[in-house]
Motif scaffolding. Structure first.
Motif, short mmCIF file in Angstrom:
data_model
loop_
_atom_site.label_atom_id
_atom_site.label_comp_id
_atom_site.label_asym_id
_atom_site.label_seq_id
_atom_site.Cartn_x
_atom_site.Cartn_y
_atom_site.Cartn_z
N ALA A 70 0.38 20.63 -4.95
CA ALA A 70 1.11 19.59 -3.92
C ALA A 70 0.55 19.25 -2.79
N LEU A 71 -0.60 18.37 -2.95
CA LEU A 71 -1.26 18.14 -1.49
C LEU A 71 -1.50 16.60 -1.71
N ALA A 72 -1.13 15.81 -2.35
CA ALA A 72 -1.18 14.29 -2.28
C ALA A 72 -0.29 13.58 -1.35
N LEU A 73 -0.54 13.54 -0.14
CA LEU A 73 0.36 12.91 0.70
C LEU A 73 -0.13 11.28 0.58
N THR A 74 0.95 10.53 0.45
CA THR A 74 0.62 9.09 0.09
C THR A 74 0.58 8.58 1.47
N GLY A 75 -0.10 7.18 1.80
CA GLY A 75 -0.42 6.67 2.74
C GLY A 75 1.04 6.25 3.60
N ALA A 76 1.96 5.88 2.75
CA ALA A 76 3.49 5.41 3.51
C ALA A 76 3.74 6.78 3.96
N ARG B 45 0.68 -1.16 0.08
CA ARG B 45 0.05 -0.08 -0.04
C ARG B 45 0.81 1.21 -0.06
N ALA B 46 2.14 1.06 -0.02
CA ALA B 46 2.92 2.33 0.29
C ALA B 46 2.94 3.22 -0.99
N GLY B 47 2.71 2.82 -2.08
CA GLY B 47 2.80 3.73 -3.20
C GLY B 47 1.49 4.13 -3.56
N VAL B 48 0.12 3.90 -2.77
CA VAL B 48 -1.01 4.22 -3.08
C VAL B 48 -1.29 5.71 -2.41
N THR B 49 -1.85 6.56 -3.05
CA THR B 49 -2.32 7.84 -2.54
C THR B 49 -3.54 7.71 -1.63
N MET B 50 -3.40 8.70 -0.77
CA MET B 50 -4.64 8.54 0.25
C MET B 50 -5.93 8.70 -0.58
N SER B 51 -5.98 9.27 -1.50
CA SER B 51 -7.44 9.55 -1.99
C SER B 51 -7.44 8.47 -3.45
N THR B 52 -8.40 7.60 -3.43
CA THR B 52 -8.50 6.53 -4.51
C THR B 52 -9.54 7.23 -5.40
N ARG B 53 -10.43 8.38 -4.98
CA ARG B 53 -11.53 8.71 -6.03
C ARG B 53 -10.75 9.57 -7.33
N PRO B 54 -11.66 9.61 -8.32
CA PRO B 54 -11.32 10.14 -9.51
C PRO B 54 -11.30 11.58 -9.19
N VAL C 209 -7.16 15.65 10.71
CA VAL C 209 -5.95 14.78 10.32
C VAL C 209 -4.94 14.94 11.41
N GLU C 210 -4.97 16.14 12.31
CA GLU C 210 -4.16 16.19 13.16
C GLU C 210 -4.49 15.38 14.36
N LYS C 211 -5.76 15.55 14.61
CA LYS C 211 -6.36 14.55 15.69
C LYS C 211 -6.13 13.13 15.53
N ALA C 212 -6.49 12.58 14.29
CA ALA C 212 -6.55 11.15 13.91
C ALA C 212 -4.61 10.93 14.12
N ARG C 213 -3.93 12.03 13.67
CA ARG C 213 -2.29 11.65 13.51
C ARG C 213 -1.87 11.39 15.05
N ASP D 227 -8.44 5.50 10.08
CA ASP D 227 -9.05 6.74 10.24
C ASP D 227 -8.34 7.72 9.89
N LEU D 228 -6.96 7.88 10.02
CA LEU D 228 -5.83 8.78 9.71
C LEU D 228 -5.97 8.95 8.15
N MET D 229 -6.07 7.64 7.42
CA MET D 229 -6.05 7.79 6.12
C MET D 229 -7.36 8.38 5.42
N ARG D 230 -8.41 8.16 6.04
CA ARG D 230 -9.69 8.63 5.69
C ARG D 230 -9.67 10.06 5.91
N CYS D 231 -9.31 10.63 7.08
CA CYS D 231 -9.23 12.24 7.32
C CYS D 231 -8.37 12.84 6.34
N VAL D 232 -7.20 12.22 6.04
CA VAL D 232 -6.18 12.77 4.86
C VAL D 232 -6.86 12.76 3.53
#
Length: 431
Positions: free
Chosen positions: A101-107, A74-83, A291-295, A337-342
């Protein structure tokens, strides 16, 4: 691997999780580890089944400790999988391929929170930095960004960051500066209209005074060609007064009124625009807080899991294995939860970005339209002024003609003919 060495942290993919759960059920049915061996994927088997049984338990704990957070699958998958969100219809085609530049990857995101689990490894330099809840490329690793509208100094390229408020300790959003520019432009337009109105008042007062002066009886008894020229001077004042009245009327209808009435509801429209962007920015701030709360929650769960793992290794409690299972589930849930928040944060920032581009381009168009409108009406003012000068010139042309005809000798003749008392001159007296 040497006995007693630190076990590598391997991450658990979705397939790993399901198969591990299946393996757990198999173990409970068979009373052995066979179920686990059959249920897990290759990333687990490569580490689990070592002939060294003490290390096998340590590896299993290390495996669960990492959880799904840093799974290589999952390391290379971005947080958002939506189109990607569809840009508004009025965004130029050159902008369609640009994303901030706002696509933080899950990894990347989760490794930042799990860095404490591998203290011997230096955390890699971050690729992004968040300022006032907006994510930008990190200055040290920032790739070169092409402007959306190169060489045009467009609003949509230069107002993404906030600026320090010169009148206070806070900051002013870039969009707020653009909005202030628009409102200031509206104020300047209003003041120009007021200036023209004062000019109209002066013209009207001037015309009124000229008409009054033309009726003055001073030097009305002048005779001859000079008297005719003087009478024409007075008449020209009345004609000039009429010209200035017409000039003031045209200034009102063709310059002052259009300037005053241009975008009557502009302030109301700008307020709506301001509220819309401000709401998006507030939503972005709310998502960032989540995001910060989930982090923070993930960090606490990981810390709790690590503590329970250490307790199991020194066997401080008989319930530690069950506690580890619970802690592992909570840690996995915290990662999700963190991934969902991001993902929600990125969606909110993407929406804010699109609306910023669309709105700043609209503000840019409105500013160009305002400047062009004022320029055209000021050109109309100068044209009316030239026409007024021409009409004023026409009022003095008859005066010039009569002045060229002034003949003192002729005037004398006419006056003598009218007022003579006799042409017999006196003679000497005789004795």
């Amino acid at each position: 691997m040497a006995r007693g060495s630190a076990s590598p942290r391997v991450s658990l993919s979705r397939c790993c999780k399901s198969r591990t759960e299946a393996g757990g059920k198999a173990r409970r049915r068979t009373g052995s580890a066979a179920g686990s061996r059959q249920a897990t994927c290759s990333c687990w088997r490569s580490l689990e089944w070592s002939p060294l049984r003490p290390e096998r338990k340590a590896r299993r704990l290390s495996f669960h400790l990492a959880g799904r957070a840093t799974c290589p699958l999952r390391a290379g998958v971005t947080m958002s999988t939506r189109p990607p969100m569809r840009p508004p219809g009025n965004v130029p085609a050159v902008l369609l391929g640009f994303q901030p530049a706002l696509a933080l990857t899950g990894a990347l995101c989760l490794q930042q929170n799990l860095g404490s689990l591998s203290p011997g490894k230096k955390q890699s330099k971050e690729n992004t930095i968040t300022i006032n809840c907006v994510t930008f490329p990190h200055p040290d690793t920032m790739p070169e960004q092409q402007l959306l509208k190169p060489t045009e100094w467009s609003y949509c390229d230069y107002f993404w960051a906030d600026k320090k408020d010169p009148q206070g300790n806070g900051t002013v959003a870039g969009f707020e500066l653009l909005l202030q520019k628009q409102l200031k432009g509206k104020q300047m337009q209003k003041e120009m209209s007021e200036f023209v109105r004062e000019r109209i008042k002066i013209e009207e007062e001037y015309a009124k005074n000229l008409a009054k002066l033309s009726q003055n009886s001073l030097a009305a008894q002048e005779e001859g060609s000079l008297g005719e020229a003087w009478a024409q001077v007075k008449k020209s004042l009345a004609d000039e007064a009429e010209v200035h009245l017409k000039f003031s009327a045209k200034l009102h209808s063709e310059v002052e009124k259009p300037l005053m009435n241009f975008r009557e509801n502009f302030k109301k429209d700008m307020k709506k625009c301001d509220h819309h962007i401000a709401d998006l920015r507030k939503q972005l701030a709310s998502r960032y807080a989540s995001v910060e709360k989930a982090r923070k929650a993930l960090t606490e769960r990981q810390r709790d899991l690590e503590m329970k793992t250490q307790q199991l290794e020194i066997k401080l409690s008989n319930k530690t294995e069950e506690d580890i299972k619970k802690a592992r589930r909570k840690s996995t849930q915290a990662g999700d939860d963190l991934m969902r928040c991001v993902d929600l944060y990125n969606q909110a920032q993407s929406k804010w970005f699109e609306e910023m581009v669309t709105t700043t381009l609209e503000l840019e168009r409105l500013e160009v339209e305002r400047v062009e409108m004022i320029r055209q009406h000021l050109c109309q003012y100068t044209q009316l002024r030239h026409e007024t000068d021409m009409f004023n010139q026409s009022t003095v042309e008859p005066v010039d003609q009569l002045l060229r005809k002034v003949d003192p000798a002729k005037d004398r003749e006419l006056w003598v003919r009218e007022h003579k008392t006799g042409n017999i001159r006196p003679v000497d007296m005789e004795i």
